[in-house]
Design a protein around this motif. Structure first.
Motif, mmCIF file in Angstrom:
data_model
loop_
_atom_site.group_PDB
_atom_site.id
_atom_site.type_symbol
_atom_site.label_atom_id
_atom_site.label_comp_id
_atom_site.label_asym_id
_atom_site.label_seq_id
_atom_site.Cartn_x
_atom_site.Cartn_y
_atom_site.Cartn_z
ATOM 1 N N VAL A 134 0.493 -1.174 0.160
ATOM 2 C CA VAL A 134 -0.135 0.100 0.003
ATOM 3 C C VAL A 134 0.874 1.296 0.139
ATOM 4 N N ASP A 135 0.428 2.096 -1.059
ATOM 5 C CA ASP A 135 1.443 3.572 -1.109
ATOM 6 C C ASP A 135 0.734 4.574 -1.532
ATOM 7 N N ALA A 136 1.135 5.386 -0.895
ATOM 8 C CA ALA A 136 -0.034 6.702 -1.475
ATOM 9 C C ALA A 136 0.683 8.043 -1.428
ATOM 10 N N PHE A 137 0.004 8.914 -1.721
ATOM 11 C CA PHE A 137 1.441 10.554 -1.902
ATOM 12 C C PHE A 137 -0.067 11.362 -1.942
ATOM 13 N N GLY A 138 -0.004 12.861 -1.017
ATOM 14 C CA GLY A 138 -0.957 13.264 -0.681
ATOM 15 C C GLY A 138 -0.853 15.241 -1.661
ATOM 16 N N PRO A 139 -1.645 15.567 -1.904
ATOM 17 C CA PRO A 139 -1.166 16.783 -2.820
ATOM 18 C C PRO A 139 -0.612 17.813 -1.958
ATOM 19 N N SER A 140 0.029 18.724 -3.025
ATOM 20 C CA SER A 140 1.175 19.114 -2.654
ATOM 21 C C SER A 140 1.218 20.593 -3.340
ATOM 22 N N GLY A 174 -3.674 13.689 -5.055
ATOM 23 C CA GLY A 174 -3.492 13.023 -4.238
ATOM 24 C C GLY A 174 -4.219 11.253 -5.189
ATOM 25 N N PHE A 175 -2.519 10.089 -4.640
ATOM 26 C CA PHE A 175 -3.631 9.344 -5.216
ATOM 27 C C PHE A 175 -2.906 7.874 -3.905
#
Length: 316
Positions: free
Chosen positions: A45-51, A70-71
């Motif tokens: 499980v991986d994710a990155f947010g808005p930036s 984000g994804f």
């Protein structure tokens, strides 16, 4: 449970480039293995947010763009035979600020990889935790959550001022004679066996090879040896004047072919950032060319004097 800053888990690639990726899935359980009646396990499980991301141009000016998207990415330990919707939930300080948050990551039949996009109504500092929920057609693992910290810090994703390092074969340091030209730096050379080099130059070299259209290699901050020209990694002419010449070669791309690519191979792609200039430069190579004078060959020795054998004649 995994945790980390979202900005440390975001990877940026150029459209058409095959980024380094984890090979996902397999064809199913190995021969003789008892199949898991509950389906494959969610193993990653991986994710990155808005930036807020930025391009640093060649003058050091930051061109910033706020990205509210984000994804979430996940993998299964083997490919599924039918479509599976892996349930997810969001918690954390920013969970209430999500716009229509997704409730599942879809994995298509024959795949072991899925992704989903989410959006904040306003980018602000906080955190989000993604949790994989039990469901039909898959099993969860102990490592089923991912926490991302979201900040208003500006992340420089591309910089013209980045030193790309040393090219292969040391083509950034060459010695030639008057009348010669240097070897190409190497951006557009045919792909060679992977040397394991992970430098900035190697990454850009792979990018240019994969999608050369739109790239240029302008010269800046110095001067070429007189008699030589350089364009798109091609030298023309011949050096005419001895001396040591230092200059930078930049690697740039027309923005019309530039994309921001989130995650790994197959990750979602978004349109060109509006705030970026028309041409984006990914860094530079510091080049020196030493032109040496050609030493003329020594003059040929004069033939030895031959004695006169004919009798002398006198008039008088």
């Amino acid at each position: 449970m995994k945790s980390g800053r979202a900005r440390r888990n975001r990877a940026w690639f150029v459209s058409g480039i095959v980024a380094t990726a984890v090979v996902v899935g397999g064809a199913g359980p190995a021969p003789g293995q008892v199949p898991d009646l509950d389906g494959p396990e969610v193993v990653y499980v991986d994710a990155f947010g808005p930036s807020i991301y930025a391009y640093e141009d060649c003058d050091g000016v930051l061109h910033t763009e706020e990205d509210p998207l984000g994804f979430v990415f996940l993998e299964l330990d083997y490919e599924v035979e039918a479509d599976v919707a892996v349930g997810i939930t969001f918690t954390g300080s920013l969970a209430d600020d999500l716009v229509d948050p997704p409730t599942a990551v879809d994995v298509a039949a024959g795949e072991a990889w899925g992704e989903v996009e989410f959006e904040l109504d306003e980018l602000e500092t906080g955190d989000l935790t993604v949790t994989v929920e039990p469901g039909v057609g898959y099993t969860t693992s102990a490592d089923d959550t991912y926490t991302m910290e979201i900040t208003d810090e500006v992340e420089i994703v591309v910089s013209c001022k980045e030193d790309l390092g040393t090219p292969p074969n040391d083509t950034d340091r060459q010695t030639i004679d008057v009348g010669e030209r240097p070897d190409p730096i190497g951006f557009f050379e045919d792909e060679e066996e992977d040397s394991g080099d992970s430098s900035g130059f190697a990454q850009l070299q792979a990018a240019v090879r994969a999608a050369p259209a739109g790239y240029s290699t302008p010269v800046a901050n110095g001067s070429l040896p007189p008699g030589l020209t350089y364009e798109d990694d091609v030298w023309a002419g011949a050096a005419t004047t001895p001396g040591l010449y230092s200059f930078d070669i930049r690697v740039c791309l027309d923005q019309s072919t530039f994309r921001v690519d989130a995650g790994r191979e197959g990750g979602a792609r978004r349109p060109t950032p509006r705030a970026f200039p028309n041409v984006i430069c990914f860094g530079y190579v510091d080049v020196q060319v030493l032109v040496e004078a050609v030493t003329p060959p020594p003059p040929a020795a004069a033939p030895a004097a031959q004695p006169v054998t004919a009798p002398a004649r006198f008039a008088g």
